[in-house]
Structure formats: C-alpha cells, structure tokens
Design a protein around this motif. Structure first.
Motif, PDB file in Angstrom:
ATOM      1  N   GLN A 180     -19.774   9.307 -16.732  1.00  0.00           N
ATOM      2  CA  GLN A 180     -19.341  10.663 -16.416  1.00  0.00           C
ATOM      3  C   GLN A 180     -19.118  10.955 -14.922  1.00  0.00           C
ATOM      4  O   GLN A 180     -18.170  11.671 -14.575  1.00  0.00           O
ATOM      5  N   PRO A 181     -19.952  10.452 -14.003  1.00  0.00           N
ATOM      6  CA  PRO A 181     -19.733  10.820 -12.604  1.00  0.00           C
ATOM      7  C   PRO A 181     -18.375  10.417 -12.049  1.00  0.00           C
ATOM      8  O   PRO A 181     -17.875  11.053 -11.109  1.00  0.00           O
ATOM      9  N   LEU A 182     -17.757   9.391 -12.612  1.00  0.00           N
ATOM     10  CA  LEU A 182     -16.461   8.923 -12.119  1.00  0.00           C
ATOM     11  C   LEU A 182     -15.298   9.504 -12.908  1.00  0.00           C
ATOM     12  O   LEU A 182     -14.142   9.147 -12.650  1.00  0.00           O
ATOM     13  N   LEU A 183     -15.577  10.400 -13.846  1.00  0.00           N
ATOM     14  CA  LEU A 183     -14.548  10.906 -14.744  1.00  0.00           C
ATOM     15  C   LEU A 183     -14.009  12.240 -14.252  1.00  0.00           C
ATOM     16  O   LEU A 183     -14.758  13.075 -13.737  1.00  0.00           O
ATOM     17  N   ASN A 184     -12.704  12.443 -14.414  1.00  0.00           N
ATOM     18  CA  ASN A 184     -12.095  13.732 -14.098  1.00  0.00           C
ATOM     19  C   ASN A 184     -12.903  14.843 -14.784  1.00  0.00           C
ATOM     20  O   ASN A 184     -13.198  14.755 -15.974  1.00  0.00           O
ATOM     21  N   PRO A 185     -13.282  15.903 -14.050  1.00  0.00           N
ATOM     22  CA  PRO A 185     -14.155  16.939 -14.632  1.00  0.00           C
ATOM     23  C   PRO A 185     -13.608  17.565 -15.912  1.00  0.00           C
ATOM     24  O   PRO A 185     -14.381  17.919 -16.813  1.00  0.00           O
ATOM     25  N   GLY A 209     -30.155  18.439 -26.714  1.00  0.00           N
ATOM     26  CA  GLY A 209     -30.306  17.455 -25.649  1.00  0.00           C
ATOM     27  C   GLY A 209     -29.293  16.343 -25.779  1.00  0.00           C
ATOM     28  O   GLY A 209     -28.720  16.120 -26.850  1.00  0.00           O
ATOM     29  N   ILE A 210     -29.044  15.644 -24.685  1.00  0.00           N
ATOM     30  CA  ILE A 210     -28.138  14.505 -24.708  1.00  0.00           C
ATOM     31  C   ILE A 210     -28.779  13.331 -23.980  1.00  0.00           C
ATOM     32  O   ILE A 210     -29.657  13.508 -23.130  1.00  0.00           O
ATOM     33  N   TRP A 211     -28.336  12.157 -24.340  1.00  0.00           N
ATOM     34  CA  TRP A 211     -28.566  10.980 -23.514  1.00  0.00           C
ATOM     35  C   TRP A 211     -27.297  10.818 -22.689  1.00  0.00           C
ATOM     36  O   TRP A 211     -26.247  10.441 -23.200  1.00  0.00           O
ATOM     37  N   ALA A 212     -27.372  11.167 -21.410  1.00  0.00           N
ATOM     38  CA  ALA A 212     -26.208  11.007 -20.545  1.00  0.00           C
ATOM     39  C   ALA A 212     -25.865   9.521 -20.474  1.00  0.00           C
ATOM     40  O   ALA A 212     -26.745   8.696 -20.212  1.00  0.00           O
ATOM     41  N   PRO A 213     -24.618   9.137 -20.761  1.00  0.00           N
ATOM     42  CA  PRO A 213     -24.273   7.713 -20.760  1.00  0.00           C
ATOM     43  C   PRO A 213     -24.741   7.011 -19.491  1.00  0.00           C
ATOM     44  O   PRO A 213     -24.491   7.467 -18.376  1.00  0.00           O
ATOM     45  N   GLU A 214     -25.460   5.911 -19.704  1.00  0.00           N
ATOM     46  CA  GLU A 214     -26.020   5.098 -18.625  1.00  0.00           C
ATOM     47  C   GLU A 214     -27.028   5.881 -17.774  1.00  0.00           C
ATOM     48  O   GLU A 214     -27.354   5.471 -16.667  1.00  0.00           O
ATOM     49  N   LEU A 461      -5.367  11.437 -25.838  1.00  0.00           N
ATOM     50  CA  LEU A 461      -6.731  11.634 -25.360  1.00  0.00           C
ATOM     51  C   LEU A 461      -7.702  10.664 -26.012  1.00  0.00           C
ATOM     52  O   LEU A 461      -8.652  10.185 -25.366  1.00  0.00           O
ATOM     53  N   ARG A 462      -7.486  10.356 -27.266  1.00  0.00           N
ATOM     54  CA  ARG A 462      -8.365   9.418 -27.971  1.00  0.00           C
ATOM     55  C   ARG A 462      -8.306   8.039 -27.309  1.00  0.00           C
ATOM     56  O   ARG A 462      -9.343   7.416 -27.035  1.00  0.00           O
ATOM     57  N   GLU A 463      -7.098   7.555 -27.039  1.00  0.00           N
ATOM     58  CA  GLU A 463      -6.957   6.245 -26.395  1.00  0.00           C
ATOM     59  C   GLU A 463      -7.479   6.274 -24.962  1.00  0.00           C
ATOM     60  O   GLU A 463      -8.050   5.290 -24.473  1.00  0.00           O
ATOM     61  N   THR A 464      -7.316   7.394 -24.290  1.00  0.00           N
ATOM     62  CA  THR A 464      -7.834   7.510 -22.923  1.00  0.00           C
ATOM     63  C   THR A 464      -9.352   7.410 -22.907  1.00  0.00           C
ATOM     64  O   THR A 464      -9.933   6.715 -22.062  1.00  0.00           O
ATOM     65  N   LEU A 465      -9.999   8.078 -23.838  1.00  0.00           N
ATOM     66  CA  LEU A 465     -11.456   8.025 -23.895  1.00  0.00           C
ATOM     67  C   LEU A 465     -11.947   6.621 -24.230  1.00  0.00           C
ATOM     68  O   LEU A 465     -12.987   6.182 -23.725  1.00  0.00           O
ATOM     69  N   LEU A 466     -11.211   5.899 -25.070  1.00  0.00           N
ATOM     70  CA  LEU A 466     -11.584   4.510 -25.340  1.00  0.00           C
ATOM     71  C   LEU A 466     -11.370   3.634 -24.108  1.00  0.00           C
ATOM     72  O   LEU A 466     -12.119   2.679 -23.877  1.00  0.00           O
ATOM     73  N   THR A 467     -10.377   3.965 -23.305  1.00  0.00           N
ATOM     74  CA  THR A 467     -10.127   3.206 -22.079  1.00  0.00           C
ATOM     75  C   THR A 467     -11.283   3.336 -21.105  1.00  0.00           C
ATOM     76  O   THR A 467     -11.699   2.360 -20.475  1.00  0.00           O
ATOM     77  N   VAL A 468     -11.800   4.553 -20.948  1.00  0.00           N
ATOM     78  CA  VAL A 468     -12.799   4.813 -19.906  1.00  0.00           C
ATOM     79  C   VAL A 468     -14.233   4.622 -20.405  1.00  0.00           C
ATOM     80  O   VAL A 468     -15.182   5.023 -19.715  1.00  0.00           O
ATOM     81  N   SER A 469     -14.430   3.995 -21.545  1.00  0.00           N
ATOM     82  CA  SER A 469     -15.779   3.692 -22.014  1.00  0.00           C
ATOM     83  C   SER A 469     -16.558   2.943 -20.939  1.00  0.00           C
ATOM     84  O   SER A 469     -16.046   2.017 -20.304  1.00  0.00           O
ATOM     85  N   SER A 470     -17.805   3.326 -20.743  1.00  0.00           N
ATOM     86  CA  SER A 470     -18.622   2.674 -19.712  1.00  0.00           C
ATOM     87  C   SER A 470     -18.960   1.232 -20.058  1.00  0.00           C
ATOM     88  O   SER A 470     -19.414   0.472 -19.201  1.00  0.00           O
ATOM     89  N   ASP A 471     -18.745   0.838 -21.308  1.00  0.00           N
ATOM     90  CA  ASP A 471     -19.087  -0.522 -21.729  1.00  0.00           C
ATOM     91  C   ASP A 471     -18.251  -1.572 -21.005  1.00  0.00           C
ATOM     92  O   ASP A 471     -18.750  -2.654 -20.684  1.00  0.00           O
ATOM     93  N   TRP A 472     -16.979  -1.260 -20.767  1.00  0.00           N
ATOM     94  CA  TRP A 472     -16.096  -2.300 -20.227  1.00  0.00           C
ATOM     95  C   TRP A 472     -16.495  -2.706 -18.811  1.00  0.00           C
ATOM     96  O   TRP A 472     -16.674  -3.904 -18.549  1.00  0.00           O
ATOM     97  N   PRO A 473     -16.677  -1.784 -17.858  1.00  0.00           N
ATOM     98  CA  PRO A 473     -17.138  -2.232 -16.543  1.00  0.00           C
ATOM     99  C   PRO A 473     -18.538  -2.829 -16.577  1.00  0.00           C
ATOM    100  O   PRO A 473     -18.837  -3.748 -15.802  1.00  0.00           O
TER     101      PRO A 473
END
Length: 535
Positions: A180-185, A209-214, A461-473
């Motif tokens: 999330q910190p690197l994502l467009n708000p 509550g949430i588990w903030a990714p990473e 938007l669906r494909e964009t969200l799959l692109t920016v998944s934190s798993d890949w980096p």
C-alpha cells in the motif's frame, strides 16, 4: 535443536495448570495469504502451492478450530483472510482441482504402502516407507472426507460459522494484497474498500480490523483506514520501537495499531531456534522421489537429505507437548514482565503466516490446537484484537514511522534496486489504468444521471490490482521463483495495457472482447465495480 529440545527451566504442564492467573491477555494472530494461482501454472510454482497449503494448513486448522468451538471455547484466534485467498477457496475450478489433488495424495500414499525391498527410497528402508504410507493414506482419506462433506460450497460458509460462533475474529484486507505505501492513493482506497466489501459478501460480516499487506505502513494511511471503517490493524514490533505491550492509536485517527511481539513470535518461528526445526518434526525439504511424499524427519540441522532418519509420529507428538509447555511458559513470563514494566496488565500479540502451521511445519496445527487449550489452563487469558480494544489494552497515541515486517523492517523488499523495474512497471500500469477508467466513467456519466456498470473498466482495474500484488517483488527480492513472479507481473500488466489501449483508441467492441477474455481466464472478484473508484 536437540531431540530433547527443552530448557530444564521450562515449567511442566502440571505446574502450569496450577499456576495463579496471569495479568493481561494474549492474542494469536494468523495471516492467511497466497497470490492468485489458479490457471497460472501447476508445478513447481502455481496451483500446487495452493493445493498443498489447502491440504496441509487450511483443512487441519479448520478441523482444529471446529473442535475447539465444539468445546465451547470463544475468541481464540484473530484470523486474517486476504480476499485473494478466500476467492480461491470459494472458486469452483479450485474446489474441483483441490478434490483431485487430495485423491492423488491418497493414491501416492497407497503406492508408498507397496514399497518393496528392490526399490530405492533414497534414505528410508522399505518397511519404514510402508509404515509411513499407511499413516499418510489415513491422513489423506480423512482430508478427502472432510473436504467432501464440509467444503463442497467453498471455504466462506465454514469461516462464517466460526465468526458467528465467536470462535475467531476475522481480519480483512485490500484486494490482491498490494504493497500500500507505494500505491496511488486512489487505487489504495479502492482496493481496501473493495476488499472489505468482498469480505461482507462472503461472510455477511465486514471486518473492523485488517492485516495491512506486509504490515506495511506510511504516515497518513491511518486516516484512510478510519474513512473506510477500519478500527485496528497490525504492524511489526519495531514500528512501535519494540513496545508492543499495548495497542496504540495512531495520531488522532482513532485507529489502533497492534504490534507483533517479536520475543514471543520468534520463539516459534526463527530460522535458528524455532520449533519447526526440531529434530523430531517432519522435514519439509526432503521428498521421496517415487511418491512425492515427505517421509523423513529433520534429524539434524546439517544432515543431508539422503541421511535423514524416517519420520516417527510418536517422537513428533512428544516434541509437540514439549513445545506447547515451552510456549505457554514464554507467554506467561512475558505477560508478567511486561505488566510489571508498564505498571498495568499488558497485552502480548504473537503473529504468524497461517501457512506456517501445516504447510511449512507439519505438526503446527496440532501444536496450535493444544496451545489454545493449554494457555487458559495455565491461567492466561486468550482473546482477540477486538477484545483488547474493548477491554482497554490500549495506550497513548503514537506517530508511526514508515515500516513493514520485511527484511530491515523497511520497504526495501518492495522498493529496492533489485525490483526497481517492477516499481516502475507498477507506476506506469496504475497511471494508464486510472486515466483510462476515468475517461470511460466520464463518458458514461455524460449520457445521463445514471452510469451503467462498465465491465471493461472493471477488468482494467482487476488486472491492475493483480499486477501490483506485493507477492511479485517479494518473490524477486527473496529469489523464490523470481522468474515466475516477473512473468505474472508482466502478464497482468500486458492485459491492462491491451484492454486500456483498445478502449483509449475508440475500439470499444474490441476492448470488450479483450476484457471478457481476460476475465474468463481468471474470473475472480466478480463484484469489483469501477464506478466505486474514488474520483
């Protein structure tokens, strides 16, 4: 760790049961996450990862939670479920694939029971392999029965039952687990709100509550959380400078950050001394090359695979009891010392990836079930993060620094030099997607007061969200299937560009065909609606 694996100072189970009540409260938090794997390869990375985690973690943990619920136990675990995982646990294709995987597991176990003296096992005598195969076949058959009876409609009904019964607290999170910190708000807000809506649709319950990714955080995100209705989230211990004895409201937002207690958490999961490395436990890395089963025990830290000893279930069961007693003692001591330090009852949070329990550590589900009985028996109150807020385990407000639970506790895993190309790719794809979707929504709105749903914009938007998944980096930085991770990021980026390009050039019908094709390929997050994108 030796076979005995226990410090003589650790209290016995009998002594713990007779201990006086311990001040404060303990919370176990589990974070359940895998990337979207369906339809994207099988082995060595792809659907096999999903099915192994499902069979060895999700199935036995659900069984353990249901057993504890039947005993009348409540508020046992705070369980984070990312939308991308629950989507796969509910997906008809994945459910069918999982059933096939379990049946294949039983067949492989059956094959192990027929091992003859003339076959090379690599390290285990044929009789040991046959005995192992018998136990493994029983486990596979039990899993098949559980799956056929309880999971035919997916994982969400099972989780909803546990939430309704008060057995677990559910944590949500943003769609597809972006860093999330690197994502467009705007996309960050959209992903979180859609993720919470996805949880509500599946569980008839919107997580508070949430588990903030990473566990990633940037200053100001707490106000986004408050606006989305989030009341609390997880960070790693260093974000609170190690002072995790109480939850802390972040600035003036009213949103509470809970920190993972590393002293307690690392007692379980530490590369050097954590429980899963005990000599008696099943070795994760050693395979029988004929059946693909794992019939060896750890034996020793530096013992090569071909010299590993056969797995002994009774030896492992004894080690579980030892480690249950050890962990209860660690928690008791920590609660007492932290309560004395702050001058009031303290709160201790241990947090782990759910997949540790079963997938990485075969005995983990059994250990967890026994720990959740042993802690209250030792006078230790067990509760959820929501219980902690309700009962006042919250201190003064803080200003959190940027952080994560990755290497260095900063953002380097997701923003470092080794993944600079993915950072640039994400920025380009997000900019393209937002500009294209904005234009499409503006055009639709100009035709009247009501804009119909635009499935082309949805798919962008669906494909964009799959692109920016934190798993890949993460996978690239850690060099775990880095080639696969780069392929997945660029695949979804290509889909985004392709659909957006067709739409931007006025080829609406072609864009629709492309969007339909890409959506058919994955078919997740069907409720995602681009009209809810913040403008």
């Amino acid at each position: 760790m030796s076979d005995t694996g226990r410090d003589s100072s650790v209290s016995s189970p009998e002594a713990l049961r007779s201990s006086p009540p311990v001040p404060g409260m303990f919370t176990m938090v589990l974070h359940t996450h895998l990337p979207w794997l369906a339809h994207h390869g099988r082995w060595p990375v792809g659907e096999e990862w999903l099915y192994q985690s499902w069979a060895t973690s999700y199935l036995p943990l659900m069984r353990a939670f249901n057993t504890l619920a039947a005993e009348g136990r409540e508020n046992l675990v705070t369980l984070g479920m990312t939308p991308v995982v629950t989507a796969q646990l509910d997906d008809p294709y994945c459910l069918t694939g999982m059933h096939h995987w379990l049946a294949n597991w039983e067949l492989r176990a059956r094959e192990a029971t027929t091992r003859t003296s003339g076959e090379d096992t690599g390290f285990a005598a044929p009789e040991a392999m046959r005995a192992f195969g018998i136990r493994e076949r029983e486990d596979a058959a039990r899993a098949l029965d559980d799956f056929a009876v309880g999971w035919r409609h997916g994982g969400s009904p099972l989780l909803r039952r546990l939430v309704d019964a008060g057995t677990i607290e559910l944590l949500g999170g943003p769609l597809a687990h972006p860093f999330q910190p690197l994502l467009n708000p705007r996309l960050r807000e959209f992903a979180l709100r859609e993720g919470l809506a996805d949880a509500n649709a599946r569980f008839a319950h919107t997580p508070g509550g949430i588990w903030a990714p990473e566990c990633a955080y940037a200053p100001g995100m707490e106000h986004d959380y408050a606006a989305a209705g989030v009341t609390h989230f997880m960070v790693d211990g260093p974000s609170l400078h190690g002072d995790t004895a109480l939850g802390r409201p972040v600035t003036d937002s009213g949103v509470t950050a809970f920190g993972r207690d590393l002293q307690v958490s690392y007692r379980v999961w530490s590369p050097k001394s954590g429980y899963p490395g005990h000599a008696a436990y099943r070795d994760f890395h050693t395979y029988d090359h004929v059946t693909g089963l794992k019939p060896a025990r750890v034996t020793g830290r530096n013992v090569p695979s071909q010299e590993k000893a056969p797995y002994d279930a009774e030896r492992a069961d004894h080690a579980v009891d030892v480690h249950v007693a050890d962990f209860v003692d660690v928690v008791r001591r920590r609660l007492i010392s932290e309560s004395e330090r702050i001058g009031r009852p303290a709160h201790v949070v241990a947090a782990f990836d759910t997949e540790l329990f079963g997938h990485w550590w075969h005995e983990g589900p059994l250990w967890l079930e026994r720990v959740l009985r042993a802690l209250p028996a030792a006078g230790i109150r067990v509760g959820t993060l929501t219980d902690a807020i309700t009962d006042g385990f919250v201190g003064d407000a803080v200003d959190l620094p940027p952080g994560s639970w990755g290497s260095g506790k900063d953002w380097q895993v997701w923003s470092g030099e080794q993944v600079a190309d993915l950072v640039a790719l994400n920025a380009e794809v997000v900019d393209t997607a937002l500009a294209t979707v904005d234009k499409a929504l503006d055009q639709a709105a100009s035709t009247g007061s009501w804009a119909p749903r635009d499935t082309v914009a949805d798919q962008i938007l669906r494909e964009t969200l799959l692109t920016v998944s934190s798993d890949w980096p993460f996978m690239v930085s850690k060099d775990t299937a880095a080639e696969y991770a780069r392929y997945r990021a660029h695949l979804h980026a290509h889909a985004t560009r392709e659909i957006a390009g067709a739409l931007a050039s006025g080829r609406r019908e072609h864009a629709q065909r492309l969007a339909d094709g890409w959506n058919h390929a994955d078919g997740l997050f069907g409720a995602l609606d681009a009209r809810r994108l913040p403008r």
